[in-house]
Design a protein around this motif. Structure first.
Motif, PDB file in Angstrom:
ATOM      1  N   TYR A   1     -43.911 -11.034 -14.939  1.00 14.05           N
ATOM      2  CA  TYR A   1     -43.082 -10.932 -14.155  1.00 14.05           C
ATOM      3  C   TYR A   1     -43.529 -11.096 -12.915  1.00 14.05           C
ATOM      4  O   TYR A   1     -42.898 -11.465 -12.170  1.00 14.05           O
ATOM      5  CB  TYR A   1     -41.895  -9.819 -15.090  1.00 14.05           C
ATOM      6  CG  TYR A   1     -40.868 -10.131 -13.375  1.00 14.05           C
ATOM      7  CD1 TYR A   1     -39.823 -10.700 -13.400  1.00 14.05           C
ATOM      8  CD2 TYR A   1     -41.159  -8.601 -13.321  1.00 14.05           C
ATOM      9  CE1 TYR A   1     -38.812 -11.207 -12.126  1.00 14.05           C
ATOM     10  CE2 TYR A   1     -39.803  -8.240 -12.055  1.00 14.05           C
ATOM     11  CZ  TYR A   1     -39.003  -9.349 -11.962  1.00 14.05           C
ATOM     12  OH  TYR A   1     -37.680  -9.152 -10.695  1.00 14.05           O
ATOM     13  N   LEU A   2     -44.630  -9.968 -13.098  1.00 15.88           N
ATOM     14  CA  LEU A   2     -44.918  -9.232 -12.205  1.00 15.88           C
ATOM     15  C   LEU A   2     -45.302  -9.910 -11.039  1.00 15.88           C
ATOM     16  O   LEU A   2     -45.321  -9.889  -9.357  1.00 15.88           O
ATOM     17  CB  LEU A   2     -45.666  -7.652 -11.723  1.00 15.88           C
ATOM     18  CG  LEU A   2     -45.291  -6.876 -12.144  1.00 15.88           C
ATOM     19  CD1 LEU A   2     -45.853  -5.110 -12.616  1.00 15.88           C
ATOM     20  CD2 LEU A   2     -43.831  -5.868 -11.694  1.00 15.88           C
ATOM     21  N   VAL A   3     -46.282 -10.566 -11.818  1.00 13.81           N
ATOM     22  CA  VAL A   3     -47.088 -11.786 -10.804  1.00 13.81           C
ATOM     23  C   VAL A   3     -46.217 -13.177 -10.072  1.00 13.81           C
ATOM     24  O   VAL A   3     -46.513 -13.572  -9.298  1.00 13.81           O
ATOM     25  CB  VAL A   3     -48.069 -12.738 -11.771  1.00 13.81           C
ATOM     26  CG1 VAL A   3     -49.395 -13.758 -11.915  1.00 13.81           C
ATOM     27  CG2 VAL A   3     -48.993 -11.370 -12.320  1.00 13.81           C
ATOM     28  N   TYR A   4     -45.169 -13.675 -11.195  1.00 12.96           N
ATOM     29  CA  TYR A   4     -45.003 -14.841 -10.723  1.00 12.96           C
ATOM     30  C   TYR A   4     -43.725 -14.569 -10.462  1.00 12.96           C
ATOM     31  O   TYR A   4     -42.655 -16.070 -10.125  1.00 12.96           O
ATOM     32  CB  TYR A   4     -44.050 -16.096 -12.497  1.00 12.96           C
ATOM     33  CG  TYR A   4     -46.121 -16.319 -13.181  1.00 12.96           C
ATOM     34  CD1 TYR A   4     -46.568 -17.285 -11.904  1.00 12.96           C
ATOM     35  CD2 TYR A   4     -46.606 -15.710 -14.177  1.00 12.96           C
ATOM     36  CE1 TYR A   4     -47.859 -17.480 -12.470  1.00 12.96           C
ATOM     37  CE2 TYR A   4     -47.115 -15.913 -14.630  1.00 12.96           C
ATOM     38  CZ  TYR A   4     -48.446 -17.109 -13.996  1.00 12.96           C
ATOM     39  OH  TYR A   4     -48.915 -17.741 -14.397  1.00 12.96           O
ATOM     40  N   ARG A   5     -42.626 -13.518  -9.794  1.00 10.71           N
ATOM     41  CA  ARG A   5     -41.662 -13.381  -9.270  1.00 10.71           C
ATOM     42  C   ARG A   5     -41.668 -13.867  -7.973  1.00 10.71           C
ATOM     43  O   ARG A   5     -40.242 -14.207  -7.700  1.00 10.71           O
ATOM     44  CB  ARG A   5     -41.512 -11.706  -9.344  1.00 10.71           C
ATOM     45  CG  ARG A   5     -42.120 -10.881  -8.899  1.00 10.71           C
ATOM     46  CD  ARG A   5     -41.532  -9.979  -8.562  1.00 10.71           C
ATOM     47  NE  ARG A   5     -42.255  -8.678  -7.596  1.00 10.71           N
ATOM     48  CZ  ARG A   5     -42.069  -7.172  -8.211  1.00 10.71           C
ATOM     49  NH1 ARG A   5     -41.296  -7.024  -8.037  1.00 10.71           N
ATOM     50  NH2 ARG A   5     -43.376  -6.711  -6.845  1.00 10.71           N
ATOM     51  N   LYS A   6     -42.833 -13.750  -7.241  1.00 11.92           N
ATOM     52  CA  LYS A   6     -42.280 -14.655  -5.628  1.00 11.92           C
ATOM     53  C   LYS A   6     -42.497 -15.825  -5.922  1.00 11.92           C
ATOM     54  O   LYS A   6     -42.553 -16.541  -6.253  1.00 11.92           O
ATOM     55  CB  LYS A   6     -43.962 -14.623  -5.297  1.00 11.92           C
ATOM     56  CG  LYS A   6     -45.056 -13.202  -5.284  1.00 11.92           C
ATOM     57  CD  LYS A   6     -46.051 -13.342  -4.561  1.00 11.92           C
ATOM     58  CE  LYS A   6     -46.675 -11.782  -4.558  1.00 11.92           C
ATOM     59  NZ  LYS A   6     -47.393 -11.549  -5.902  1.00 11.92           N
TER      60      LYS A   6
END
Length: 43
Positions: free
Chosen positions: A38-43
């Motif tokens: 989630y932290l990697v792909y939330r952008k």
């Protein structure tokens, strides 16, 4: 939701003594992977 009673239910596909420590470690690893994804792909 009452997770404690769900863990103690007799019709679950787990040993009668409940979840082993390995199951909890596996669950924790899966949760950490979900958070990381989630932290990697939330952008």
């Amino acid at each position: 939701m009452d997770f404690e009673s769900m863990m103690r239910r007799k019709d679950r596909p787990l040993p009668p003594r409940g979840c082993s420590w390995a199951f909890y470690i596996f669950l924790l690893v899966m949760l950490l992977l979900l958070v990381a994804a989630y932290l990697v792909y939330r952008k």
